[in-house]
Design a protein around this motif. Structure first.
Motif, PDB file in Angstrom:
ATOM      1  N   GLN A   4       0.858  -1.183   0.000  1.00 53.89           N
ATOM      2  CA  GLN A   4       0.000   0.000   0.000  1.00 53.89           C
ATOM      3  C   GLN A   4       0.891   1.229   0.000  1.00 53.89           C
ATOM      4  O   GLN A   4       1.949   1.239   0.639  1.00 53.89           O
ATOM      5  CB  GLN A   4      -0.882  -0.039   1.262  1.00 53.89           C
ATOM      6  CG  GLN A   4      -2.074   0.876   1.207  1.00 53.89           C
ATOM      7  CD  GLN A   4      -2.920   0.779   2.464  1.00 53.89           C
ATOM      8  OE1 GLN A   4      -2.870  -0.219   3.165  1.00 53.89           O
ATOM      9  NE2 GLN A   4      -3.666   1.823   2.761  1.00 53.89           N
ATOM     10  N   ILE A  48     -12.251   3.290   7.471  1.00 57.58           N
ATOM     11  CA  ILE A  48     -11.798   2.327   6.469  1.00 57.58           C
ATOM     12  C   ILE A  48     -12.508   0.998   6.709  1.00 57.58           C
ATOM     13  O   ILE A  48     -12.411   0.421   7.791  1.00 57.58           O
ATOM     14  CB  ILE A  48     -10.268   2.101   6.580  1.00 57.58           C
ATOM     15  CG1 ILE A  48      -9.515   3.426   6.407  1.00 57.58           C
ATOM     16  CG2 ILE A  48      -9.799   1.055   5.572  1.00 57.58           C
ATOM     17  CD1 ILE A  48      -8.054   3.356   6.817  1.00 57.58           C
ATOM     18  N   HIS A  97     -12.472  -2.795   6.098  1.00 64.82           N
ATOM     19  CA  HIS A  97     -11.410  -3.731   5.719  1.00 64.82           C
ATOM     20  C   HIS A  97     -11.916  -4.849   4.800  1.00 64.82           C
ATOM     21  O   HIS A  97     -11.159  -5.745   4.439  1.00 64.82           O
ATOM     22  CB  HIS A  97     -10.734  -4.287   6.971  1.00 64.82           C
ATOM     23  CG  HIS A  97     -10.125  -3.205   7.802  1.00 64.82           C
ATOM     24  ND1 HIS A  97      -9.252  -2.284   7.282  1.00 64.82           N
ATOM     25  CD2 HIS A  97     -10.289  -2.865   9.111  1.00 64.82           C
ATOM     26  CE1 HIS A  97      -8.889  -1.432   8.237  1.00 64.82           C
ATOM     27  NE2 HIS A  97      -9.510  -1.747   9.340  1.00 64.82           N
ATOM     28  N   SER A 105      -7.254  -5.909   8.966  1.00 61.83           N
ATOM     29  CA  SER A 105      -6.998  -4.471   8.819  1.00 61.83           C
ATOM     30  C   SER A 105      -5.819  -4.178   7.900  1.00 61.83           C
ATOM     31  O   SER A 105      -5.602  -3.022   7.527  1.00 61.83           O
ATOM     32  CB  SER A 105      -6.766  -3.818  10.189  1.00 61.83           C
ATOM     33  OG  SER A 105      -5.429  -4.042  10.639  1.00 61.83           O
ATOM     34  N   ASN A 152      -5.747  -4.710   4.960  1.00 61.65           N
ATOM     35  CA  ASN A 152      -6.393  -4.138   3.776  1.00 61.65           C
ATOM     36  C   ASN A 152      -6.874  -2.724   4.097  1.00 61.65           C
ATOM     37  O   ASN A 152      -8.024  -2.487   4.419  1.00 61.65           O
ATOM     38  CB  ASN A 152      -7.556  -5.036   3.339  1.00 61.65           C
ATOM     39  CG  ASN A 152      -8.006  -4.733   1.923  1.00 61.65           C
ATOM     40  OD1 ASN A 152      -7.563  -3.765   1.307  1.00 61.65           O
ATOM     41  ND2 ASN A 152      -8.903  -5.555   1.406  1.00 61.65           N
ATOM     42  N   GLY A 153      -5.953  -1.789   4.023  1.00 60.12           N
ATOM     43  CA  GLY A 153      -6.247  -0.393   4.340  1.00 60.12           C
ATOM     44  C   GLY A 153      -5.210   0.200   5.273  1.00 60.12           C
ATOM     45  O   GLY A 153      -5.024   1.421   5.321  1.00 60.12           O
ATOM     46  N   TRP A 160     -13.760  -2.980  10.617  1.00 62.01           N
ATOM     47  CA  TRP A 160     -13.507  -1.650  10.045  1.00 62.01           C
ATOM     48  C   TRP A 160     -12.733  -0.838  11.074  1.00 62.01           C
ATOM     49  O   TRP A 160     -12.697  -1.183  12.257  1.00 62.01           O
ATOM     50  CB  TRP A 160     -14.811  -0.950   9.639  1.00 62.01           C
ATOM     51  CG  TRP A 160     -15.728  -0.606  10.774  1.00 62.01           C
ATOM     52  CD1 TRP A 160     -16.641  -1.414  11.373  1.00 62.01           C
ATOM     53  CD2 TRP A 160     -15.812   0.658  11.452  1.00 62.01           C
ATOM     54  NE1 TRP A 160     -17.303  -0.745  12.373  1.00 62.01           N
ATOM     55  CE2 TRP A 160     -16.815   0.532  12.447  1.00 62.01           C
ATOM     56  CE3 TRP A 160     -15.148   1.882  11.311  1.00 62.01           C
ATOM     57  CZ2 TRP A 160     -17.155   1.586  13.306  1.00 62.01           C
ATOM     58  CZ3 TRP A 160     -15.494   2.926  12.154  1.00 62.01           C
ATOM     59  CH2 TRP A 160     -16.496   2.773  13.143  1.00 62.01           C
ATOM     60  N   THR A 164      -8.259   0.738   0.602  1.00 60.60           N
ATOM     61  CA  THR A 164      -8.327  -0.721   0.511  1.00 60.60           C
ATOM     62  C   THR A 164      -8.187  -1.146  -0.940  1.00 60.60           C
ATOM     63  O   THR A 164      -8.441  -0.370  -1.860  1.00 60.60           O
ATOM     64  CB  THR A 164      -9.661  -1.256   1.075  1.00 60.60           C
ATOM     65  OG1 THR A 164     -10.730  -0.544   0.445  1.00 60.60           O
ATOM     66  CG2 THR A 164      -9.722  -1.050   2.562  1.00 60.60           C
TER      67      THR A 164
END
Lengths: 349, 349, 349
Positions: free
Chosen positions: A192, A205, A207, A261, A263-264, A292, B4
């Motif tokens: 990322q 966010i 996830h 988490s 993912n973000g 999230w 994400t």
């Protein structure tokens, strides 16, 4: 005096008691592999020795939560074998990195006691300190837990509720993270592009992903941590109990939410502190966990220009995707919410 | 731009795109232990450092398929998060041995694109290359996958279907296998007396044993490989989907079939190449996997008198023993067949 | 001659046969981590390198039963692939410590044969010897197993039932335990204050806790040991068999009972010998295992003033707590009893 451990009841605790917990544990790359298999965690610093070395670690440290669970697990036989509920955490700081081959031990101090008005239970506050084989403190945290009394008629101890910080301050963070080279931190390999200042306080966010939990998985995890709390393992007894089934260790939920988490929050590679956490509702095998997060604060660390800190609230749910950031339903939590966690994670600047 | 990863849709791929995948991964003896626990693999070279050293390895290499799965897993977030189906593999070569402590990374190139006539999906061809921490290529393969379009109206890219080899040639094999001492290769300890020339092209071998798969097992495996494909993990969503349940990662089936194939192919200790493979039907938890193999070719390797190569077709089934070598039912596959794999394995002469 | 292993039938064994078993196995910290995750074992010597070093080990040895299972697993393809039942163990001695990185191999000798009167089966007695990569014997034990005949009409071998010791003597114990410093053995860290002379012959200990077993867990364990006995893995076939389900490897039960026995026997850190053991009834997934122990003898070891030995009978049950020490019901075992194990464990003086 029996040779088996009946666990302490509420009236067995005294303010100031020092509990030296059993079962020192050498943590290895075997534990790290199992941790990956259990949660699918993908943070590059913990996944790759090469990545870790490139930024200044001697090699990959173990996942912070693996350290937390191992240090925590040792406290169970002495603190929470007769617990009704794990009520909360506060002031949790990671103070030194832990590497494969290190040996972890835990000592706790009873820092608070408060009998409940029903006289059947009381709340015990302990500060637990995890150390490595050199005697360095690697983890320091407070938890409080509701413990049964053996005898309702036993006199109540003098009530003492410790003052606990709502949150750690930025200048208390970072001891477990060596100074890294943020230029050498490759955000492509990490997954990322966002660094500290790409986050803003208040942003949420989702996830996205969900992870279903099986009985075998949470029991493997909880045994890996040598956590002996009976409710996780014994279907014969739990089948006759309140839920009719085994309860999943709350720390398993924290690790699942943390792994989701990624993912973000892929670059928030190190949990520096846990300000507080509540296990809002139980998780059972067969449930699917979603999560999230909200960024509560974006902070620089005094004296460090390599990493900063995100204060993050991560909320986990069961059987409920988090696209609309579920949290409250009126004054109560949304019934799908199972975890409300407030922590600091370090991220490259 | 979201924090994400939504995954690429078909129209997001461009011919020639170079995708540097995230999450480098140090593989360890912990991963090897888990691999053994997941599949029960028994090939002596990978099981015993002493055996490996006796024939010329510095120590036991990691199982070839563990390497494959780890390298493959990294491609999922960039290639197949929105995939409908994994269609095939070709030209897969193992090019250097991987040992505990090595760190694996993956880079892919988009080498083909073809929109389907329904305009809802398209086929993406990628060549993926796995490297170790020294930059040596350890694995090189092509896979193609059917990917959803975000928007049916998006224009189709120029169609390009790459020419792919039906099979590797013997002179392309063996880079991942050091020259061994075939005299020192102890067939008693390895579990079977047959060497290269004891096999003949055309012979079929029923691997006899069956292995039932549990949800916890395939999820542990797939997370170990940091493969994030959603269909393997999320019962909440999959329960509402086409099959009503989680799909098992196709690579898990390949590893199960390979482990079962030990019974009959015990000395075929190293997968040198995968010519092609099809996941003919899905596998679900509760199914029992069986396998049989046909020897397609028995070949010497140019310039090597230590090992030769067997070209092997291994077929896996579910809930169907393989004593009669099930494969086709008319023009279609037998409904019990789940995998049709064509590969080269090295075996001592 | 088939390329797959059909296993030996009763008439294939000859008195004096020497069976060199396949699949040498390097055992690692990865195996140790999995062993902890599978059983939750907490003995400090095996858990902590620091603890082990403090008392005189170079580092933590692997759990004795992990060694047993790995050595045992190798015998299955040659001895018990066509077994009807594993009847017993005797004279099992642990003769050298095993550390991560060691490679284990097994050789067996057929020391007894006795056809059953039904002429369909016979009993095979084998002495199995596990060695490390230096050729040191680490384990030596006898087991006997009922094996099917391929052909009922096959002539019976001359009957020979070996004389087996009912129990090892104290002077035969301790080779796998280096001389330790009992002063340096920290009973607080080990979890219990009781040393050798705190136990008395005849006393019974309920180990209190229960552990439910899942299919994924026992299969992971049994594959980790590369034990290929079909009944543990193949639901397709077992579902049509006598029990309708997979049988759990008896050694898994021994490890569960041993791990549960920590609660009461925390300092009995090393299994020096197994005098005998019976798998009284099968265990299935979903059952919860409990255990209790009786101290049969408390002995000094000739020439050693660091450790002594407890002779222990550990009884495991399924779905039956052990507060009243269940064992017999009339002349038979209590129907809940699944294991009756008689062994020697070393404990600091």
């Amino acid at each position: 005096m029996p040779k088996t451990n009946p666990g302490r009841f509420f009236e067995d605790f005294r303010l100031g008691d020092r509990l030296v917990h059993a079962t020192p544990r050498t943590v290895t790359t075997g534990d790290a592999a199992l941790y990956t298999a259990l949660y699918g965690t993908r943070f590059a610093v913990q996944s790759s020795d090469a990545f870790a070395r490139a930024i200044g670690y001697p090699k990959s440290p173990l996942d912070d939560l693996l350290v937390f669970h191992v240090v925590f697990g040792k406290t169970v036989p002495d603190v929470s074998l007769n617990a009704v509920a794990n009520l909360g955490y506060a002031g949790c700081r990671f103070l030194a990195p832990v590497y494969p081959g290190d040996t972890l031990s835990t000592v706790s101090e009873v820092i608070g006691l408060k009998e409940n008005s029903n006289r059947k239970t009381g709340v015990v506050y302990v500060r637990s300190v995890g150390t490595n084989q050199h005697g360095d403190t690697v983890l320091d945290y407070v938890r409080w837990v509701m413990v049964r009394k053996r005898d309702e008629a036993a006199p109540a101890p003098e009530e003492h509720v410790p003052a606990l910080p709502k949150a750690l301050e930025p200048d208390q963070l970072g001891d477990a993270c060596p100074v890294i080279d943020p230029e050498a931190y490759d955000t492509v390999l990490a997954g990322q592009r966002h660094r500290l200042n790409d986050y803003v306080a208040g942003e949420c966010i989702d996830h996205v992903d969900g992870m279903t939990v099986e009985e075998a998985e949470h029991m493997l995890a909880t045994r890996l941590y040598q956590n002996t709390a009976k409710v996780h393992f014994n279907q014969f007894t739990e089948g006759q109990g309140r839920f009719g089934r085994r309860l999943i260790y709350g720390g398993h939920v924290i690790s699942l939410a943390r792994a989701l988490s990624f993912n973000g929050l892929a670059n928030a590679f190190h949990i520096a502190a846990i300000n507080g956490g509540r296990h809002v509702a139980p998780l059972f095998a067969g449930n699917t966990v979603f999560a999230w997060s909200q960024i509560l604060a974006v902070e620089e660390l005094p004296g460090r220009d390599d990493v900063g800190a995100l204060r993050i609230r991560t909320v986990a749910t069961k059987d409920r995707p988090c696209g609309d950031y579920p949290l409250k339903a009126g004054d109560d939590y949304d019934p799908a919410v199972i975890l409300d966690l407030d922590y600091w994670a370090l991220i490259p600047r």
